[in-house]
Scaffold this motif. Sequence first.
Motif, PDB file in Angstrom:
ATOM      1  N   ASP A 272     -14.253   4.082  -4.156  1.00  0.00           N
ATOM      2  CA  ASP A 272     -13.193   4.439  -2.883  1.00  0.00           C
ATOM      3  C   ASP A 272     -13.489   5.518  -2.315  1.00  0.00           C
ATOM      4  O   ASP A 272     -12.829   5.975  -2.572  1.00  0.00           O
ATOM      5  CB  ASP A 272     -11.970   3.286  -2.899  1.00  0.00           C
TER       6      ASP A 272
ATOM      7  N   TYR B 234      -5.669  10.441   0.100  1.00  0.00           N
ATOM      8  CA  TYR B 234      -6.119   9.890   1.310  1.00  0.00           C
ATOM      9  C   TYR B 234      -7.344  11.276   1.709  1.00  0.00           C
ATOM     10  O   TYR B 234      -6.946  12.260   1.593  1.00  0.00           O
ATOM     11  CB  TYR B 234      -5.260   9.363   2.738  1.00  0.00           C
TER      12      TYR B 234
ATOM     13  N   ALA C  26       0.801   1.903   0.255  1.00  0.00           N
ATOM     14  CA  ALA C  26      -0.020   2.129   0.359  1.00  0.00           C
ATOM     15  C   ALA C  26      -0.079   3.060   1.314  1.00  0.00           C
ATOM     16  O   ALA C  26       0.596   2.624   2.829  1.00  0.00           O
ATOM     17  CB  ALA C  26      -1.359   1.017   0.483  1.00  0.00           C
TER      18      ALA C  26
ATOM     19  N   ARG D 259     -12.734   6.866   0.573  1.00  0.00           N
ATOM     20  CA  ARG D 259     -11.245   7.237   1.527  1.00  0.00           C
ATOM     21  C   ARG D 259     -10.265   7.408   0.590  1.00  0.00           C
ATOM     22  O   ARG D 259      -9.595   8.875   1.656  1.00  0.00           O
ATOM     23  CB  ARG D 259     -11.057   5.960   2.130  1.00  0.00           C
ATOM     24  N   LEU D 260     -10.892   7.590  -0.613  1.00  0.00           N
ATOM     25  CA  LEU D 260      -9.704   7.651  -1.974  1.00  0.00           C
ATOM     26  C   LEU D 260     -10.135   8.340  -2.725  1.00  0.00           C
ATOM     27  O   LEU D 260     -11.366   8.209  -2.819  1.00  0.00           O
ATOM     28  CB  LEU D 260      -8.765   6.702  -2.370  1.00  0.00           C
TER      29      LEU D 260
ATOM     30  N   SER E  26      -8.941   1.502   9.802  1.00  0.00           N
ATOM     31  CA  SER E  26     -10.281   1.648  10.597  1.00  0.00           C
ATOM     32  C   SER E  26     -10.516  -0.191   9.252  1.00  0.00           C
ATOM     33  O   SER E  26     -10.385  -0.376   8.602  1.00  0.00           O
ATOM     34  CB  SER E  26     -11.590   2.302   9.521  1.00  0.00           C
TER      35      SER E  26
ATOM     36  N   TYR F 261      -3.702  -0.750  10.961  1.00  0.00           N
ATOM     37  CA  TYR F 261      -5.144  -0.280  10.572  1.00  0.00           C
ATOM     38  C   TYR F 261      -5.659   0.483  10.696  1.00  0.00           C
ATOM     39  O   TYR F 261      -5.446   1.375  11.836  1.00  0.00           O
ATOM     40  CB  TYR F 261      -5.749  -1.858  12.083  1.00  0.00           C
TER      41      TYR F 261
ATOM     42  N   THR G 149     -12.257  -0.374   6.648  1.00  0.00           N
ATOM     43  CA  THR G 149     -12.386  -0.635   5.707  1.00  0.00           C
ATOM     44  C   THR G 149     -11.102   0.042   4.810  1.00  0.00           C
ATOM     45  O   THR G 149     -11.464   0.016   3.718  1.00  0.00           O
ATOM     46  CB  THR G 149     -13.453  -0.012   4.946  1.00  0.00           C
ATOM     47  N   GLN G 150     -10.377   0.408   6.193  1.00  0.00           N
ATOM     48  CA  GLN G 150      -9.289   0.250   5.654  1.00  0.00           C
ATOM     49  C   GLN G 150      -7.822   0.015   6.691  1.00  0.00           C
ATOM     50  O   GLN G 150      -7.767   0.558   8.064  1.00  0.00           O
ATOM     51  CB  GLN G 150      -8.882   2.317   5.472  1.00  0.00           C
ATOM     52  N   GLN G 151      -6.822  -0.165   5.655  1.00  0.00           N
ATOM     53  CA  GLN G 151      -5.342  -0.585   5.965  1.00  0.00           C
ATOM     54  C   GLN G 151      -4.586  -0.111   4.913  1.00  0.00           C
ATOM     55  O   GLN G 151      -4.159   0.320   3.724  1.00  0.00           O
ATOM     56  CB  GLN G 151      -5.145  -2.281   5.988  1.00  0.00           C
ATOM     57  N   THR G 152      -3.376   0.111   5.364  1.00  0.00           N
ATOM     58  CA  THR G 152      -2.555   1.242   4.981  1.00  0.00           C
ATOM     59  C   THR G 152      -1.098   0.884   5.340  1.00  0.00           C
ATOM     60  O   THR G 152      -0.454  -0.102   6.610  1.00  0.00           O
ATOM     61  CB  THR G 152      -2.444   2.470   5.176  1.00  0.00           C
TER      62      THR G 152
ATOM     63  N   ASN H 253      -1.434   6.724  -2.504  1.00  0.00           N
ATOM     64  CA  ASN H 253      -1.327   4.847  -3.090  1.00  0.00           C
ATOM     65  C   ASN H 253      -1.236   5.323  -4.229  1.00  0.00           C
ATOM     66  O   ASN H 253      -1.443   6.016  -4.624  1.00  0.00           O
ATOM     67  CB  ASN H 253      -2.968   4.481  -2.899  1.00  0.00           C
TER      68      ASN H 253
END
Length: 489
Positions: A402, A431, A461, A404-405, A359, A357, A361-364, A439
């Motif tokens: 996105d 990122y 990811a 975030r990316l 955030s 985790y 809105t983002q898991q990786t 990713n």
Amino acid sequence: MPDKDFMRFPPRPLLLAAVFVFACAALGAGAAQRGQTPAGAVAGSKAAPQPPLVIPPTAPPATTPPAPGPGETDENAALPTPSSAAQQLYSAAKADLLQIRMILKNGRSQSTVGSGFLVGTSNLVLTNYHVVSQMALDPGVYGGEYIDTDGKTGPVELLAVDVLHDLAVVRVDREGTGFFKVPEHPVKLFQGQYLYSLGNPLDLGFAISEGAYNGVITRSFYEQLIFTGPINSGMSGGPSVTASGMVAGVNVSKRRDGEAVSFLVPVRYAQELLHRVALQSHPPKNFNPLIGQQLLAHQREMIDRLLGEPLSIKTMGPYRVPVRESQQLRCWGRSNFRLEAEYTADSVSCAMEAAIYVSDTQQTGHVSMTHQYLRSSSLHPLPFAFLASSQFRVDRLGASRDARLTRPACTEEFVQTATLPLRAVTCVRAYRKFAGLYNFTLLTASTDDAQASLQSRLDLAGVSFDNGLRATRAFLSALGRARPESRRR
């Protein structure tokens, strides 16, 4: 505006290109039956060649911060009425229980809520990283405050985070009574031992939940304890203690598809984080580089485990496909088989059951791989080519923006493994907040049969550029066709 350092490849419409490729595969297969070599194949090859790698661009784009994500909004039922023993424990512990709130600085409105607890007689509070993630990622946008069981409020100062184990330490302007004892040595628990989890569920008020310790999750990348008791949204970051008040773990999550199946971060990870806080002279001014370093450490171990030994090989018709089944990855298979169907599609999918985790809105830190074997004995090669191209879906890669990316950088090539010609498309996204993380998506489609198509996909990811190349190379190399003597006649 698109990122100037990235461009999509190829510039022609990919869906039409895919139809052309599959149609050419049909013609090539027919040529092969006549003893000719189809375009893109290697004629007269005796040794097993190393397949050429689909190489993405060598440099990431310029980076800018993404927008913050929404807060925690889970809906759950109320906790059951506690026993008399639980009520007594709560009465003794409540002075050291806190609710931790993330506050939008512009307007001072509440964004997310979680729980935390004062460690011993110090002014240090343990909680989950995901409770304070907004403040860690965007300190100019979010701040934090606590509220105790008496209604007193005050600011929180973020001191340390452990993203991989979902823990954080904050400092407050008051001290604990000493009830919550974080031991110096590992806590030994036995199966069925009673535990008590405390927190502020659903922002309704402080509460206690009874349950039992039932072992360690075997399919989590990092160790978590199974707590067979309810943990509701808002209790994240609260303590789970023995009857004497010894901290056994920190509330972290629950299974939405189960009954009273919840999870705790083992206290030993909290011990390690508190030791790091004791050694640091001052907290980081910017937590993003630290989070990025932790994510890079995770991906190194993740890829090392994935590629520590050769990928397992499964057979799908005449094709051989790589998979990985382990404590971290599980595989499933399915088929659309019907006697009246014009075509048959069998698929095998493998994926990690956990991710890191970052955030809301983002898991990786995640790996998945899928193989689909399409074939038809009734469709003409041209309609089958259209079917295969529609399944390939390469035109959808990076279709959604996105923040975030970066936008995807894609390359496409025709490659030859030891036994199989393929069309391969690789897309990479960087990122924005975490330098050195990407990713990767690799899509491949066989081009050797007019009425059959093997389509494979690998998604990575949160990996380094080198590890992304390393994993895609291993995956691509393992794709192949069974030797002629082992093919079905």
